[in-house]
Design an enzyme around this catalytic site. Structure first.
Site, PDB file in Angstrom:
ATOM      1  N   CYS A 164      -2.169   1.291   5.579  1.00  0.00           N
ATOM      2  CA  CYS A 164      -1.799   0.287   4.863  1.00  0.00           C
ATOM      3  C   CYS A 164      -2.211  -0.837   5.149  1.00  0.00           C
ATOM      4  O   CYS A 164      -1.543  -1.229   6.065  1.00  0.00           O
ATOM      5  CB  CYS A 164      -0.627   0.743   4.603  1.00  0.00           C
ATOM      6  SG  CYS A 164       0.723  -0.965   3.136  1.00  0.00           S
ATOM      7  N   CYS A 219       0.924  -3.650   4.488  1.00  0.00           N
ATOM      8  CA  CYS A 219       1.085  -4.176   5.160  1.00  0.00           C
ATOM      9  C   CYS A 219       1.174  -4.127   6.686  1.00  0.00           C
ATOM     10  O   CYS A 219       1.472  -4.813   7.392  1.00  0.00           O
ATOM     11  CB  CYS A 219       1.843  -2.219   6.113  1.00  0.00           C
ATOM     12  SG  CYS A 219       2.596  -1.288   4.396  1.00  0.00           S
ATOM     13  N   ASP A 220      -0.049  -3.339   7.237  1.00  0.00           N
ATOM     14  CA  ASP A 220      -0.362  -3.796   8.872  1.00  0.00           C
ATOM     15  C   ASP A 220      -1.588  -4.832   9.390  1.00  0.00           C
ATOM     16  O   ASP A 220      -1.922  -5.484  10.119  1.00  0.00           O
ATOM     17  CB  ASP A 220      -0.501  -2.730   9.866  1.00  0.00           C
ATOM     18  CG  ASP A 220       0.457  -2.336   9.357  1.00  0.00           C
ATOM     19  OD1 ASP A 220       2.236  -2.797   9.689  1.00  0.00           O
ATOM     20  OD2 ASP A 220       0.406  -0.763   9.055  1.00  0.00           O
TER      21      ASP A 220
END
Ligand code: NAP
Length: 313
Positions: A136, A139-140
């Protein structure tokens, strides 16, 4: 088998969608039962810091966020059981759900079973998940500012991730197993014209190297036809080869797209079976964010409450 446990509402899945649906239905005095899937807390439990969930200015660890949501759901009376539903009979109400050892019945069902990112199964991939390997970018990605980042895949997801990651990385390698991208024309063009993205064609990921202490240090690739090996230095490997919605249980019962994503009515979480609602990633291949999953979980709870009320009026 013992007598079935009868509930007004059962929620399947314990990610942000399921737990939000639990908070709302519990606060509406519907005393929901939530059945944990095989990955309690859902996909967020496989990430580390979550920096884009509103309300946490310093960020929060994915597992902590999910534990908080679970506590909140329990506080209002949600009952949680850990079991795997292997059969769902939605032909008549109450609906019946069977696990290996129990039978549950409910008037309304909220399906929040999520989706699972596909993995390649190569050495280092699972071991370094959350330590440089991710599925993701939203997200990261921000953890890899000014670092070399590698994306694996050639579809719209991979292109979207690679383009997004150029905001952070000094360079983004995109590794694809063929010499042509599957992605739509606009996404292809975006990637191919981005000077920060370097395509590595006809190569497959063979191994991710690194350690939990140092994170990812390199990726080993092999040529799709010749088998020739190449090692590239990289601080992150994003696997973007697609997701599989966890909808197998409802095959032939709930309407779904060819890809398995459940179909819901426009601007709603209603499925084709009255009294069955779907929320979160099992019905969303577009946004796939914790906050959007939580949002649709809330919608499902409100629609469930109104639907149940209408049944008794
Ligand atoms: P996808 O279209 O199925 O693409 C998966 C990619 O991963 C393909 O390029 C495939 O290679 C590659 N791949 C699969 N298994 C692999 C393996 N074992 N080893 C190496 N490579 C492998 O999945 P997606 O990109 O997640 O898209 C899913 C759906 O969501 C699509 O309908 C897409 O259009 C949609 N989507 C839309 C958007 C958007 O519009 N913004 C964004 C994301 C997704 P091959 O090409 O060789 O098969």
């Amino acid at each position: 088998m013992a007598e079935p446990t009868k509930k007004r509402v059962i929620i399947l899945g314990s990610g942000p969608a399921g737990l939000t649906a639990a908070v709302y239905t519990a606060r509406a005095n519907l005393e929901p039962l939530l059945i944990h899937g095989p990955l309690p807390g859902g996909q967020l439990t496989t990430t580390t810091d979550v920096e884009n969930y509103p309300g946490f200015p310093e960020g929060i660890m994915g597992p902590d966020l999910m534990q908080n949501m679970e506590k909140q759901a329990k506080r209002f009376g949600t009952e949680i059981v850990v079991d795997t539903v292997i059969e769902a009979d939605l032909r008549s109400r109450p609906f019946t759900l069977k696990t290996n050892s129990f039978e549950f019945q409910c008037d309304a069902l909220i399906v929040a079973t999520g989706a699972a990112p596909k993995y390649l199964g190569v050495p280092g991939e699972k071991e370094l998940l959350g330590f440089g390997v991710s599925t993701c970018a939203t997200c990261d990605g921000a953890f890899f500012r000014n670092k070399v980042i590698t994306v694996v895949g050639g579809g719209d997801s991979a292109c979207e991730e690679a383009s997004f990651l150029t905001k952070f990385g000094s360079k983004v390698y995109m590794v694809h197993r063929r010499d042509e991208l599957r992605a739509s024309k606009i996404m292809r063009e975006r990637v191919l014209s981005n000077p920060k993205i370097e395509m590595i064609w006809n190569m497959q990921l063979k191994e991710v190297r690194g350690s939990k202490k140092d994170g990812v240090t390199s990726a080993v690739l092999t040529h799709s036809s010749s088998g020739e090996e190449k090692e590239i230095e990289t601080s992150a490997v994003f696997i973007a080869i697609g997701h599989t919605p966890n909808s197998q249980l409802f095959q032939g019962v709930l309407d779904m797209e060819d890809s398995g994503y459940l179909v819901v009515k426009p601007n709603s979480t209603r499925t084709n079976v009255e009294g069955v609602f779907a929320c979160g990633d099992v019905q969303d291949h577009v946004f796939r964010q914790a906050i959007t999953a939580a949002g649709t979980g809330c919608m499902a709870a409100i629609e469930t409450e109104r639907w149940l009320e209408a049944q008794h009026s």
